[in-house]
Design a protein around this motif. Structure first.
Motif, PDB file in Angstrom:
ATOM      1  N   ALA A  15     -25.498   7.933  29.542  1.00 49.09           N
ATOM      2  CA  ALA A  15     -26.479   8.953  29.178  1.00 49.09           C
ATOM      3  C   ALA A  15     -25.966   9.798  28.023  1.00 49.09           C
ATOM      4  N   SER A  16     -24.671  10.115  28.050  1.00 48.35           N
ATOM      5  CA  SER A  16     -24.051  10.867  26.953  1.00 48.35           C
ATOM      6  C   SER A  16     -24.149  10.090  25.646  1.00 48.35           C
ATOM      7  N   ALA A  17     -23.911   8.777  25.722  1.00 46.89           N
ATOM      8  CA  ALA A  17     -23.969   7.930  24.535  1.00 46.89           C
ATOM      9  C   ALA A  17     -25.371   7.884  23.941  1.00 46.89           C
ATOM     10  N   VAL A  18     -26.375   7.776  24.796  1.00 43.67           N
ATOM     11  CA  VAL A  18     -27.760   7.713  24.310  1.00 43.67           C
ATOM     12  C   VAL A  18     -28.137   9.009  23.598  1.00 43.67           C
ATOM     13  N   GLY A 227     -24.806  19.257  23.099  1.00 48.35           N
ATOM     14  CA  GLY A 227     -24.516  20.033  24.296  1.00 48.35           C
ATOM     15  C   GLY A 227     -24.608  19.238  25.584  1.00 48.35           C
ATOM     16  N   LEU A 228     -25.810  18.726  25.886  1.00 50.65           N
ATOM     17  CA  LEU A 228     -25.977  17.938  27.110  1.00 50.65           C
ATOM     18  C   LEU A 228     -25.115  16.683  27.063  1.00 50.65           C
ATOM     19  N   SER A 229     -24.994  16.082  25.882  1.00 47.32           N
ATOM     20  CA  SER A 229     -24.157  14.890  25.739  1.00 47.32           C
ATOM     21  C   SER A 229     -22.707  15.199  26.095  1.00 47.32           C
ATOM     22  N   LEU A 230     -22.203  16.361  25.644  1.00 46.41           N
ATOM     23  CA  LEU A 230     -20.814  16.723  25.927  1.00 46.41           C
ATOM     24  C   LEU A 230     -20.604  17.022  27.402  1.00 46.41           C
ATOM     25  N   VAL A 231     -21.559  17.695  28.042  1.00 46.81           N
ATOM     26  CA  VAL A 231     -21.460  17.966  29.477  1.00 46.81           C
ATOM     27  C   VAL A 231     -21.311  16.655  30.247  1.00 46.81           C
ATOM     28  N   LEU A 232     -22.151  15.675  29.915  1.00 48.19           N
ATOM     29  CA  LEU A 232     -22.104  14.379  30.594  1.00 48.19           C
ATOM     30  C   LEU A 232     -20.812  13.634  30.269  1.00 48.19           C
ATOM     31  N   ARG A 244     -11.567   4.516  28.900  1.00 46.53           N
ATOM     32  CA  ARG A 244     -12.732   3.797  29.402  1.00 46.53           C
ATOM     33  C   ARG A 244     -14.026   4.569  29.171  1.00 46.53           C
ATOM     34  N   THR A 245     -13.975   5.899  29.265  1.00 41.29           N
ATOM     35  CA  THR A 245     -15.150   6.685  28.916  1.00 41.29           C
ATOM     36  C   THR A 245     -15.499   6.463  27.448  1.00 41.29           C
ATOM     37  N   GLY A 246     -14.473   6.418  26.608  1.00 39.31           N
ATOM     38  CA  GLY A 246     -14.704   6.141  25.193  1.00 39.31           C
ATOM     39  C   GLY A 246     -15.335   4.778  24.977  1.00 39.31           C
ATOM     40  N   ALA A 247     -14.971   3.808  25.818  1.00 42.40           N
ATOM     41  CA  ALA A 247     -15.538   2.467  25.690  1.00 42.40           C
ATOM     42  C   ALA A 247     -17.030   2.467  25.990  1.00 42.40           C
ATOM     43  N   TYR A 248     -17.421   3.094  27.086  1.00 45.17           N
ATOM     44  CA  TYR A 248     -18.849   3.176  27.402  1.00 45.17           C
ATOM     45  C   TYR A 248     -19.588   4.002  26.357  1.00 45.17           C
ATOM     46  N   PHE A 249     -18.961   5.059  25.889  1.00 47.63           N
ATOM     47  CA  PHE A 249     -19.594   5.932  24.900  1.00 47.63           C
ATOM     48  C   PHE A 249     -19.774   5.214  23.560  1.00 47.63           C
ATOM     49  N   SER A 250     -18.999   4.156  23.348  1.00 42.52           N
ATOM     50  CA  SER A 250     -19.104   3.435  22.073  1.00 42.52           C
ATOM     51  C   SER A 250     -20.429   2.692  21.936  1.00 42.52           C
ATOM     52  N   THR A 251     -21.274   2.745  22.966  1.00 38.93           N
ATOM     53  CA  THR A 251     -22.628   2.214  22.810  1.00 38.93           C
ATOM     54  C   THR A 251     -23.521   3.181  22.023  1.00 38.93           C
ATOM     55  N   ALA A 252     -23.070   4.409  21.821  1.00 40.50           N
ATOM     56  CA  ALA A 252     -23.868   5.411  21.097  1.00 40.50           C
ATOM     57  C   ALA A 252     -24.273   4.964  19.695  1.00 40.50           C
ATOM     58  N   PRO A 253     -23.358   4.393  18.885  1.00 39.73           N
ATOM     59  CA  PRO A 253     -23.760   3.971  17.550  1.00 39.73           C
ATOM     60  C   PRO A 253     -24.884   2.948  17.534  1.00 39.73           C
ATOM     61  N   ALA A 258     -30.296   1.590  15.963  1.00 41.18           N
ATOM     62  CA  ALA A 258     -31.643   1.131  16.305  1.00 41.18           C
ATOM     63  C   ALA A 258     -32.702   2.128  15.846  1.00 41.18           C
ATOM     64  N   ILE A 259     -32.434   3.418  16.018  1.00 42.98           N
ATOM     65  CA  ILE A 259     -33.387   4.441  15.589  1.00 42.98           C
ATOM     66  C   ILE A 259     -33.515   4.462  14.074  1.00 42.98           C
ATOM     67  N   ALA A 260     -32.377   4.334  13.382  1.00 42.11           N
ATOM     68  CA  ALA A 260     -32.402   4.336  11.920  1.00 42.11           C
ATOM     69  C   ALA A 260     -33.198   3.155  11.373  1.00 42.11           C
ATOM     70  N   VAL A 261     -33.061   2.001  12.012  1.00 40.33           N
ATOM     71  CA  VAL A 261     -33.763   0.804  11.559  1.00 40.33           C
ATOM     72  C   VAL A 261     -35.249   0.865  11.880  1.00 40.33           C
ATOM     73  N   VAL A 262     -35.579   1.260  13.121  1.00 38.17           N
ATOM     74  CA  VAL A 262     -36.974   1.251  13.573  1.00 38.17           C
ATOM     75  C   VAL A 262     -37.786   2.394  12.966  1.00 38.17           C
TER      76      VAL A 262
END
Length: 352
Positions: A15-18, A227-232, A244-253, A258-262
């Motif tokens: 959720a933080s990554a999104v 803010g909410l991203s950092l809390v999560l 490992r948190t960094g690994a899951y968070f690496s889905t953020a880019p 996807a948003i930049a392209v779409v």
């Protein structure tokens, strides 16, 4: 181990990554004709104000931060690295590099986070996790390879984004030291201090405040995306450990790309897709990791939100109403057992 679907650490990290990933391409649009330093300041100011107000509403009034004296130096160092320096570098980088490439390059934050966690802060790792980070690093290297850089200005932009990732990697490891504390307190203080500092510095250098609608939109974006991203993210640090948190968070880019392209029609190339595949393989190696062995818990006394699981078998006085999860200072007695685990708050032991 691979995080179970629905586990608090995995859900919080994704959720933080999104939330953070969606912020990057939108922030790119805010930079049109604006001061990067001011935009960075306003984003973090929105983060600090929003999270602080959220805490007041949830707690039905203002309460003590509840941080120990030993927590403040870690928080101060994390705020400077991740709250003041990193956002400015990212905003400068976004003025010189396209949003899609910058979004993917943000995967380097996971690499820097892990390298610092393993070699400086001595967090446990495995061969599978290391291979995953190698794949992510190669993907980032492809994006910044000189043959793909059309101009010196763009090269400088990508270097600034990479430098921001290094600062956030340091921030993540420093914040890990105090992740057992209230995540809203940590995020609120970091946002208020970093946001105020960068906003005042920007105005001192001649930046003009934007119109009210622009200002309000930037503050709201900062609250949600930072803010909410950092809390999560802090909640995930508590459950999964730093690397490992960094690994899951690496889905953020990937979310940002996807948003930049779409939404913005950002063009993409074959090299871009190759980098995306490498980074995707790296993330997959992480989320399918399994870590289990006999380990020993040393005695420790601390305070954090918890339930009465296998690691929390202490008694309470009459003042406890039976609510779980709940926070209070408690002592862990020595314990030796065997189960799948992450290097979380209760598993910071060494390995052979």
């Amino acid at each position: 181990m691979a995080a179970k679907i629905g586990s608090p650490g995995l859900v919080a990290a994704l959720a933080s990554a999104v939330l953070f990933g969606a912020t990057t391409p939108i922030a790119k649009q805010l930079l049109e004709g604006a001061s990067p330093l001011l935009v960075a300041g306003l984003l973090y100011l929105g983060s600090g104000i929003g999270v602080s107000l959220l805490r007041v509403v949830q707690d039905r009034g203002w309460s003590s931060p509840g941080l120990a004296r030993s927590d403040w130096p870690w928080l101060a160092a994390a705020t400077v690295a991740g709250g003041i320096v990193a956002p400015v570098l990212l905003m400068v980088g976004l003025t010189r590099a396209d949003a899609a490439t910058a979004s993917l390059l943000l995967n380097l934050e996971a690499v820097f986070t892990a390298v610092l966690a393993w070699f400086v802060f001595r967090e446990a790792t495995s061969r599978r996790v290391i291979l995953g980070f190698i794949a992510i690093f190669l993907g980032g290297l492809l994006l910044a390879w000189p043959a793909q850089v059309a101009s010196p200005g763009r090269s400088l932009g990508l270097l600034c984004v990479a430098a921001a990732c290094l600062c956030w990697g340091l921030d993540n490891n420093l914040t890990r030291k105090i992740s057992a504390a209230d995540s809203r307190v940590i995020a609120g203080i970091k946002g208020l201090v970093a946001g105020t500092t960068n906003t005042l510095l920007a105005t001192a250098l001649g930046a003009k405040f934007p119109p009210l609608p622009y200002l309000a939109g930037t503050l709201v974006l900062g609250f949600v995306g930072y803010g909410l991203s950092l809390v999560l993210f802090i909640v995930a640090l508590r459950h999964l450990g730093t690397a490992r948190t960094g690994a899951y968070f690496s889905t953020a880019p990937f979310v940002g790309t996807a948003i930049a392209v779409v939404l913005y029609g950002q063009p993409i190339t074959a090299v871009f897709w190759l980098a995306a595949v490498l980074m995707g393989v790296g993330v997959w190696l992480h989320v399918t990791e399994h870590h289990e062995h006999m380990h020993v818990h040393e005695p420790v006394t601390h305070s954090h939100l918890h339930e009465h699981d296998v690691h929390h078998q202490h008694a309470h006085g009459e003042e406890w109403d039976g609510t779980e999860p709940h926070p209070h200072e408690h002592r862990h007695e020595p314990l030796r057992h065997h189960h799948p685990h992450f290097p979380d708050t209760h598993h910071q032991h060494g390995h052979g």
